[in-house]
Design an enzyme around this catalytic site. Sequence first.
Site, PDB file in Angstrom:
ATOM      1  N   CYS A   1     -16.530  -6.704  14.157  1.00  0.00           N
ATOM      2  CA  CYS A   1     -15.669  -7.682  14.830  1.00  0.00           C
ATOM      3  C   CYS A   1     -14.957  -7.088  15.989  1.00  0.00           C
ATOM      4  O   CYS A   1     -14.354  -7.780  16.782  1.00  0.00           O
ATOM      5  CB  CYS A   1     -14.584  -8.541  13.862  1.00  0.00           C
ATOM      6  SG  CYS A   1     -13.474  -7.620  13.318  1.00  0.00           S
TER       7      CYS A   1
ATOM      8  N   ASP B   1       1.055  -1.109  -0.098  1.00  0.00           N
ATOM      9  CA  ASP B   1       0.032   0.130  -0.018  1.00  0.00           C
ATOM     10  C   ASP B   1       1.030   1.175   0.044  1.00  0.00           C
ATOM     11  O   ASP B   1       1.947   1.400   0.758  1.00  0.00           O
ATOM     12  CB  ASP B   1      -0.811   0.063   1.319  1.00  0.00           C
ATOM     13  CG  ASP B   1      -1.753   1.081   1.195  1.00  0.00           C
ATOM     14  OD1 ASP B   1      -2.666   1.394   0.355  1.00  0.00           O
ATOM     15  OD2 ASP B   1      -1.445   2.047   2.208  1.00  0.00           O
TER      16      ASP B   1
ATOM     17  N   ASP C   1      -3.042   2.019   6.922  1.00  0.00           N
ATOM     18  CA  ASP C   1      -2.285   1.511   5.666  1.00  0.00           C
ATOM     19  C   ASP C   1      -1.931   0.033   5.738  1.00  0.00           C
ATOM     20  O   ASP C   1      -1.847  -0.626   4.765  1.00  0.00           O
ATOM     21  CB  ASP C   1      -0.978   2.230   5.832  1.00  0.00           C
ATOM     22  CG  ASP C   1      -1.291   3.662   5.907  1.00  0.00           C
ATOM     23  OD1 ASP C   1      -2.128   4.271   4.769  1.00  0.00           O
ATOM     24  OD2 ASP C   1      -0.621   4.738   6.337  1.00  0.00           O
TER      25      ASP C   1
ATOM     26  N   GLU D   1      -1.719  -1.518  -5.493  1.00  0.00           N
ATOM     27  CA  GLU D   1      -2.960  -0.799  -5.742  1.00  0.00           C
ATOM     28  C   GLU D   1      -2.602  -0.193  -7.177  1.00  0.00           C
ATOM     29  O   GLU D   1      -1.744   0.299  -7.486  1.00  0.00           O
ATOM     30  CB  GLU D   1      -3.271   0.100  -4.873  1.00  0.00           C
ATOM     31  CG  GLU D   1      -2.453   0.934  -4.433  1.00  0.00           C
ATOM     32  CD  GLU D   1      -2.631   1.667  -3.280  1.00  0.00           C
ATOM     33  OE1 GLU D   1      -3.910   2.047  -2.890  1.00  0.00           O
ATOM     34  OE2 GLU D   1      -1.747   2.298  -2.298  1.00  0.00           O
TER      35      GLU D   1
END
Length: 359
Positions: A340, A177, A347, A265
Site C-alpha cells: 500500500c 510494544d 515499533d 506481546e
Amino acid sequence: MLKAYKYRLYPTEQQKDYFANCFGCARFIYNQMLSEKIDHYKETKQMLQNTPAQYKKEFPFLKEVDSLALANAQQNLERAYKNFFRDKSVGFPKFKSKHKSKASYTTNNQGGNIRLEDGKIKLPKIGFVKLKQHRTFEGVIKSCTISMNKSGKYFVSILVKSEEGKMEFTKRKIGIDLGLSDFAITTNDLGEVKKHENPKHLYKAEKRLKKAQRSLSRKQKGGKNRNKARLQVAKKHEKISNQRKDFLHKLTKKITDENQVIVIETLSSKNLMKNRKLAKSIGDAGWHEFVRQLEYKAEQKGRTIIKADRFYPSSQMCSACGHRDGKKPLHIRQWECPHCGEHLDRDINASKNLLALAK
C-alpha cells in the site's frame, strides 16, 4: 483480596540480633529438613514427613525464635517440592546459602499479635519495632515477612486481606510494544502514539559501579575495609534496582489507571537473555518485572490483559493494510509497505498491530 505493603524497619541492636537468629534458624531448619528428606528417600524411596518440632530437642537454639518462622520455612520447602513434581523444569529444591540466599523469615498474625501502633509494629516474641509507615492500609493483617537486604537495611512486608476495590470502567484500549532504544511504544484506540524513553539505569551507573567493584576486589578477604567496600557495592546495586522499580511502578500505574484493555506481546526474557550482545540491556530494561506489575495491577483494578501469541507477527505486518512481508533485521527501523506504500515505523507499527487484537 490479598495485598502486601512494604515498609522500612529501624530495629535496635538487640532486635537486629534477634532478626539474625530468626534468619539463621529459618535457613537452618529448611536445610536440615531438606537433607533428611533426601537421605530418607534414597534409603526407602518414600517421602519423609518431618516437622520443625522434632528438631528442637536436638537443637535447643530453635526454641529461642518465633515458632511460626520455622513453620513457614517448612511450608516453603513443601511448596518447593510440589512445584518440582508439578513441573520438572522448575528444578529440585536447593539448599539455602548464608551469604547468597535472601535473609528473611515469615510469621503469621494470631489473635492480634501483629499490629501497628504509633509508628511501630508489634512482632511475635520481640515486641515493638520502629518503622516508617509512608502509606496506610485498611484490612486484616494475615502475615508479615521481615527481611534484610545486602546493604544492611531492614524491611517488613505486611500481607493484608481487604475488600476488592475495582476502578471505574473505561472504554480505553492500548497496545504496548517493548523495546530497548525506547522502553515502550504505546498506541491507544484514539490513535495517540507515545514513546516512553528507556532510562537505562544500569548503563548510566556502570562507571561508578565498576570503580566500586574494583575497589572491593583489592581488599583483603575477612578485613573491615572489605566489608565497607562490599556495602558500597551493595548500595549502588540497590539504588539502581530502586530507580528501575520506581520507573516501572509509575508507568504500569498510569497504564492500568487509564486503560480497560491492555494488549502486550509475549516475550521469553529467559531465552532473550541468551543473546550475549543484548543480555545486559534486556536485564537493565526489566521487561519481565514490567509485565508482572501490569498483570497484578490489572487484576486489582478490574482491567483486562491480553497477551499476543508468542509468534504473532506484530513487526512483520503492515498496520494499514495487513500485508505481511516477512522478518526484518533489527537495524531496519523504518520502511515502506510494498503493498500500500504506507511509511512504517517498526515499533509504532508493532504497537498498532497489538492494539488490533483488542478489537
